[in-house]
Write an enzyme that holds these catalytic residues in place. Sequence first.
Site, PDB file in Angstrom:
ATOM      1  CB  THR A   1      42.736  53.471  54.167  1.00 47.86           C
ATOM      2  OG1 THR A   1      42.234  52.224  54.659  1.00 47.86           O
ATOM      3  CG2 THR A   1      42.524  53.699  52.706  1.00 47.86           C
ATOM      4  CD  GLU A   2      42.353  51.131  57.532  1.00 51.70           C
ATOM      5  OE1 GLU A   2      42.822  50.406  56.798  1.00 51.70           O
ATOM      6  OE2 GLU A   2      41.119  51.509  57.330  1.00 51.70           O
ATOM      7  CG  ASN A   3      49.431  51.028  57.657  1.00 55.03           C
ATOM      8  OD1 ASN A   3      49.800  50.566  56.754  1.00 55.03           O
ATOM      9  ND2 ASN A   3      49.414  50.508  58.673  1.00 55.03           N
TER      10      ASN A   3
ATOM     11  CG  LEU B   1      41.011  40.367  54.742  1.00 56.60           C
ATOM     12  CD1 LEU B   1      42.042  39.578  54.031  1.00 56.60           C
ATOM     13  CD2 LEU B   1      39.800  39.809  54.193  1.00 56.60           C
ATOM     14  CB  SER B   2      44.368  44.400  58.258  1.00 56.05           C
ATOM     15  OG  SER B   2      44.906  43.523  59.318  1.00 56.05           O
TER      16      SER B   2
ATOM     17  CD  GLU C   1      41.854  27.574  49.578  1.00 54.82           C
ATOM     18  OE1 GLU C   1      42.304  27.316  50.724  1.00 54.82           O
ATOM     19  OE2 GLU C   1      40.819  27.258  48.960  1.00 54.82           O
TER      20      GLU C   1
ATOM     21  CG  ASP D   1      51.724  42.159  60.379  1.00 53.10           C
ATOM     22  OD1 ASP D   1      52.459  43.277  60.970  1.00 53.10           O
ATOM     23  OD2 ASP D   1      50.683  41.827  61.169  1.00 53.10           O
TER      24      ASP D   1
ATOM     25  CD1 TRP E   1      63.256  40.410  61.372  1.00 52.38           C
ATOM     26  CD2 TRP E   1      64.225  42.683  61.130  1.00 52.38           C
ATOM     27  NE1 TRP E   1      64.787  40.518  60.641  1.00 52.38           N
ATOM     28  CE2 TRP E   1      65.404  41.785  60.589  1.00 52.38           C
ATOM     29  CE3 TRP E   1      64.510  44.053  61.428  1.00 52.38           C
ATOM     30  CZ2 TRP E   1      66.446  42.041  60.156  1.00 52.38           C
ATOM     31  CZ3 TRP E   1      65.691  44.410  60.768  1.00 52.38           C
ATOM     32  CH2 TRP E   1      66.664  43.600  60.316  1.00 52.38           C
TER      33      TRP E   1
ATOM     34  CG  ASN F   1      58.239  45.358  58.011  1.00 51.77           C
ATOM     35  OD1 ASN F   1      58.387  44.226  57.546  1.00 51.77           O
ATOM     36  ND2 ASN F   1      57.775  46.186  57.094  1.00 51.77           N
TER      37      ASN F   1
HETATM   38  C1  FPP Z   1      53.533  45.797  58.596  1.00 55.20           C
HETATM   39  O1  FPP Z   1      54.639  45.716  59.611  1.00 55.20           O
HETATM   40  C2  FPP Z   1      53.991  46.551  57.577  1.00 55.20           C
HETATM   41  C3  FPP Z   1      53.869  47.787  57.079  1.00 55.20           C
HETATM   42  C4  FPP Z   1      52.978  48.783  57.570  1.00 55.20           C
HETATM   43  C5  FPP Z   1      54.821  48.306  55.956  1.00 55.20           C
HETATM   44  C6  FPP Z   1      55.201  47.388  54.920  1.00 55.20           C
HETATM   45  C7  FPP Z   1      55.771  48.071  53.957  1.00 55.20           C
HETATM   46  C8  FPP Z   1      56.978  47.559  53.249  1.00 55.20           C
HETATM   47  C9  FPP Z   1      57.507  46.270  53.590  1.00 55.20           C
HETATM   48  C10 FPP Z   1      57.311  48.548  52.153  1.00 55.20           C
HETATM   49  C11 FPP Z   1      57.227  47.813  51.091  1.00 55.20           C
HETATM   50  C12 FPP Z   1      57.150  48.913  49.817  1.00 55.20           C
HETATM   51  C13 FPP Z   1      56.939  48.191  48.894  1.00 55.20           C
HETATM   52  C14 FPP Z   1      56.913  49.610  47.702  1.00 55.20           C
HETATM   53  C15 FPP Z   1      56.965  47.084  48.228  1.00 55.20           C
HETATM   54  P1  FPP Z   1      54.341  46.524  60.980  1.00 55.20           P
HETATM   55  O2  FPP Z   1      55.079  47.510  61.109  1.00 55.20           O
HETATM   56  O3  FPP Z   1      53.035  46.412  61.568  1.00 55.20           O
HETATM   57  O4  FPP Z   1      54.982  45.298  62.173  1.00 55.20           O
HETATM   58  P2  FPP Z   1      54.564  45.121  63.680  1.00 55.20           P
HETATM   59  O5  FPP Z   1      53.324  44.705  63.889  1.00 55.20           O
HETATM   60  O6  FPP Z   1      55.766  44.148  63.957  1.00 55.20           O
HETATM   61  O7  FPP Z   1      54.935  46.390  64.397  1.00 55.20           O
END
Ligand code: FPP
Length: 232
Positions: free
Chosen positions: A59-61, A185-186, A197, A13, A18, A15
């Site tokens: 599935t929610e993304n 847990l989403s 744990e 979580d 960041w 990305n």
């Molecule tokens: C959550 O951060 C992250 C995701 C929904 C995507 C995660 C996917 C990757 C890191 C790519 C990995 C792929 C492989 C094949 C290993 P967010 O976007 O919800 O972050 P935020 O809550 O800060 O907006």
Amino acid sequence: MKNLPLHIAFIMDGNGRWAKNQGKPRSAGHREGLTAAKRIVKAASDIGIKYITLYAFSTENWKRTEDEVAFLMNLISRHLRKEMDFYVKNRIRVVHSGDFSALPDSVKYEITSVTEATAGFKGTAVNLAINYGGRDEIIRAVNRIYDKSPEKRSPVTEQEISENLDCADFPDPDLIVRSAGERRLSNFLLWQCAYAEFYYSDKLWPDWDKSDLDAAVSSYRNRNRKFGGLNE
Ligand code: FPP
């Protein structure tokens, strides 16, 4: 190392946050998140973690914007094509969890290629949870049981459900790790988490490196797991 978790599952979580902090588009955060995922898989494999699950797309993304969904699907399929060598070189067996049928053809193709090419490897196994939901998986497991025995009248057992999950050869996760300060847990590994744990960290996923993994593992190693029983 004693008391190493056999299976660690990661909710990657932060990305988006960041990217925002860097004044960049969310896509840049996902790209960096993927680099972090590769770094953590390598570090975990190096310290002897046998099973890793990564929650790449839930599935929610699908509720995210069309652009973000398309970016993530594209990122995943390009990663699998580009990093086939990484998995092969490190003898990593790749498997998939989630609803395969609803994925874009390009993602289906790359998942099939990498899972087939790495199926024989005995090193670390990486489960990519893509279009994955815990409830969805339990329903799939129950339907598999009935598909195999349409005449079935006996009650479904715990063992049957476990044996019909998407990734039935994986042990239940010992440790669930979530980054970016969230404590939810989403819909992740609902069945398998019964005695897991949990480890939470405020650090955003793209910033994760080996030291964060080490901190999570070290926290786990100091815990006293009782599985509902008494202290050993
Ligand atoms: C959550 O951060 C992250 C995701 C929904 C995507 C995660 C996917 C990757 C890191 C790519 C990995 C792929 C492989 C094949 C290993 P967010 O976007 O919800 O972050 P935020 O809550 O800060 O907006």
